[in-house]
Design a protein around this motif. Structure first.
Motif, PDB file in Angstrom:
ATOM      1  N   ASP A   1       1.041  -1.013   0.190  1.00 41.88           N
ATOM      2  CA  ASP A   1       0.023  -0.020   0.087  1.00 41.88           C
ATOM      3  C   ASP A   1       0.986   1.428   0.020  1.00 41.88           C
ATOM      4  N   GLY A   2       1.379   1.476  -1.175  1.00 42.66           N
ATOM      5  CA  GLY A   2       2.605   2.649  -1.316  1.00 42.66           C
ATOM      6  C   GLY A   2       1.670   4.018  -1.192  1.00 42.66           C
ATOM      7  N   ASN A   3       2.639   4.911  -1.389  1.00 43.07           N
ATOM      8  CA  ASN A   3       1.875   6.441  -1.004  1.00 43.07           C
ATOM      9  C   ASN A   3       1.125   6.858  -2.153  1.00 43.07           C
ATOM     10  N   LYS A   4       1.595   6.576  -3.487  1.00 42.96           N
ATOM     11  CA  LYS A   4       0.591   6.947  -4.560  1.00 42.96           C
ATOM     12  C   LYS A   4      -0.638   6.085  -4.498  1.00 42.96           C
ATOM     13  N   VAL A   5      -1.806   7.076  -4.362  1.00 40.42           N
ATOM     14  CA  VAL A   5      -3.063   6.134  -4.561  1.00 40.42           C
ATOM     15  C   VAL A   5      -4.066   6.616  -5.472  1.00 40.42           C
ATOM     16  N   VAL A   6      -4.793   5.909  -6.073  1.00 42.87           N
ATOM     17  CA  VAL A   6      -5.833   6.169  -7.146  1.00 42.87           C
ATOM     18  C   VAL A   6      -7.119   5.967  -6.330  1.00 42.87           C
ATOM     19  N   LEU A   7      -8.067   7.063  -6.058  1.00 42.19           N
ATOM     20  CA  LEU A   7      -9.307   6.966  -5.453  1.00 42.19           C
ATOM     21  C   LEU A   7     -10.286   6.655  -6.370  1.00 42.19           C
ATOM     22  N   SER A   8     -11.202   5.759  -6.020  1.00 45.60           N
ATOM     23  CA  SER A   8     -12.404   5.091  -6.854  1.00 45.60           C
ATOM     24  C   SER A   8     -13.271   6.579  -7.156  1.00 45.60           C
ATOM     25  N   VAL A   9     -13.808   7.101  -6.075  1.00 38.20           N
ATOM     26  CA  VAL A   9     -14.509   8.137  -6.360  1.00 38.20           C
ATOM     27  C   VAL A   9     -14.656   9.416  -5.101  1.00 38.20           C
ATOM     28  N   LEU A  10     -14.453  10.606  -5.720  1.00 39.87           N
ATOM     29  CA  LEU A  10     -14.358  11.625  -4.807  1.00 39.87           C
ATOM     30  C   LEU A  10     -15.532  11.979  -3.867  1.00 39.87           C
ATOM     31  N   SER A  11     -15.046  12.011  -2.639  1.00 44.16           N
ATOM     32  CA  SER A  11     -16.071  12.386  -1.515  1.00 44.16           C
ATOM     33  C   SER A  11     -15.810  13.071  -0.519  1.00 44.16           C
ATOM     34  N   LEU A  12     -16.379  13.626   0.461  1.00 46.45           N
ATOM     35  CA  LEU A  12     -16.085  14.647   1.444  1.00 46.45           C
ATOM     36  C   LEU A  12     -15.475  13.885   2.638  1.00 46.45           C
ATOM     37  N   GLU A  13     -15.621  12.555   2.684  1.00 40.97           N
ATOM     38  CA  GLU A  13     -14.932  11.771   3.771  1.00 40.97           C
ATOM     39  C   GLU A  13     -13.361  11.352   3.340  1.00 40.97           C
ATOM     40  N   THR A  14     -13.304  11.049   2.087  1.00 37.68           N
ATOM     41  CA  THR A  14     -12.167  10.551   1.588  1.00 37.68           C
ATOM     42  C   THR A  14     -11.333  11.210   0.565  1.00 37.68           C
ATOM     43  N   ARG A  15     -10.092  11.706   0.990  1.00 39.85           N
ATOM     44  CA  ARG A  15      -9.120  12.418  -0.132  1.00 39.85           C
ATOM     45  C   ARG A  15      -7.882  11.822   0.012  1.00 39.85           C
ATOM     46  N   VAL A  16      -7.236  11.955  -1.199  1.00 40.98           N
ATOM     47  CA  VAL A  16      -5.680  11.599  -1.407  1.00 40.98           C
ATOM     48  C   VAL A  16      -5.002  12.613  -2.028  1.00 40.98           C
ATOM     49  N   ASP A  17      -3.706  12.712  -1.867  1.00 45.44           N
ATOM     50  CA  ASP A  17      -2.929  13.494  -2.337  1.00 45.44           C
ATOM     51  C   ASP A  17      -2.721  13.487  -3.844  1.00 45.44           C
ATOM     52  N   ASP A  18      -2.653  14.598  -4.550  1.00 46.03           N
ATOM     53  CA  ASP A  18      -2.473  14.625  -5.910  1.00 46.03           C
ATOM     54  C   ASP A  18      -1.035  13.659  -6.111  1.00 46.03           C
TER      55      ASP A  18
END
Length: 210
Positions: free
Chosen positions: A184-201
């Motif tokens: 589970d490395g630092n670069k992450v692809v988010l399945s869908v944007l939401s108020l509860e879940t954010r990831v770094d660009d």
């Protein structure tokens, strides 16, 4: 170049040795998937299927790199998981099931996942739409994970494909970069944007594994 610098340089896909290890675990894990799929029959016990998947990976990986001077760790990187119907993923205790399995050699990890439907006739209706959407999303994402593209490009593509099939994306699902001994490395692809879940660009780079 010092020994430490040389060792560090070999930890990504610029090293032919690393590429070979990834190819080896990919071959093992795809065979493990076929074995697990062959075990899906009415009344089959999920725990038995999972144990067979893990045992196969342990046996196959144990037979590789046996004669090298430096001891190499190898085996199960992600235990065989079977998630039934509305359970999204990572459930190992039949209908529609999702299979996740991972193998590694020297910490270089290959993970495979597959959706399998247990029924006699063709899949139709909303169930068929969900399966088609998931397959299309996987193909689109694979083409977008390229040097110079960004993780948010993949997230946006997932949104568009899901909308085209009139499907909803489950919130909170992440796809992580893989590194040696890191699933589970630092670069992450988010399945869908939401108020509860954010990831770094993040931007994908050459010789990375996702």
């Amino acid at each position: 170049m010092s020994d430490n610098e040389r060792e560090e340089k070999e930890l990504d896909l610029s090293s032919p040795k690393v590429v070979t290890k990834y190819k080896s675990v990919a071959e093992i894990i795809n065979k493990a998937l076929q074995l697990v799929l062959s075990e899906y029959k009415p009344k089959a016990k999920i725990v038995d299927i999972c144990e067979k998947g893990d045992s196969f990976i342990k046996h196959q990986s144990r037979n590789m790199y046996k004669n090298v001077k430096k001891k190499i760790e190898r085996g199960v990187a992600f235990p065989t998981c079977v998630s039934v119907n509305n359970t999204l993923c990572h459930f190992s205790p039949l209908d529609m099931v999702k299979i996740d399995i991972g193998c590694h050699i020297d910490g270089f990890i290959a993970v495979v996942a597959h959706t399998h439907v247990l029924q006699g006739g063709p899949v139709t209706g909303s169930q068929a739409d969900v399966i088609a959407a998931a397959n299309t999303i996987a193909e689109v994402a694979l083409r977008l994970v390229r040097s110079g593209r960004k993780n948010k490009d993949v997230t946006e593509a997932i949104r568009k494909v899901a909308a085209a099939y009139d499907c909803k994306i489950v919130e909170g699902v992440l796809s992580n970069q893989l590194k040696q001994f890191v699933i589970d490395g630092n670069k992450v692809v988010l399945s869908v944007l939401s108020l509860e879940t954010r990831v770094d660009d993040a931007e994908f780079e050459e010789n990375e594994v996702s």
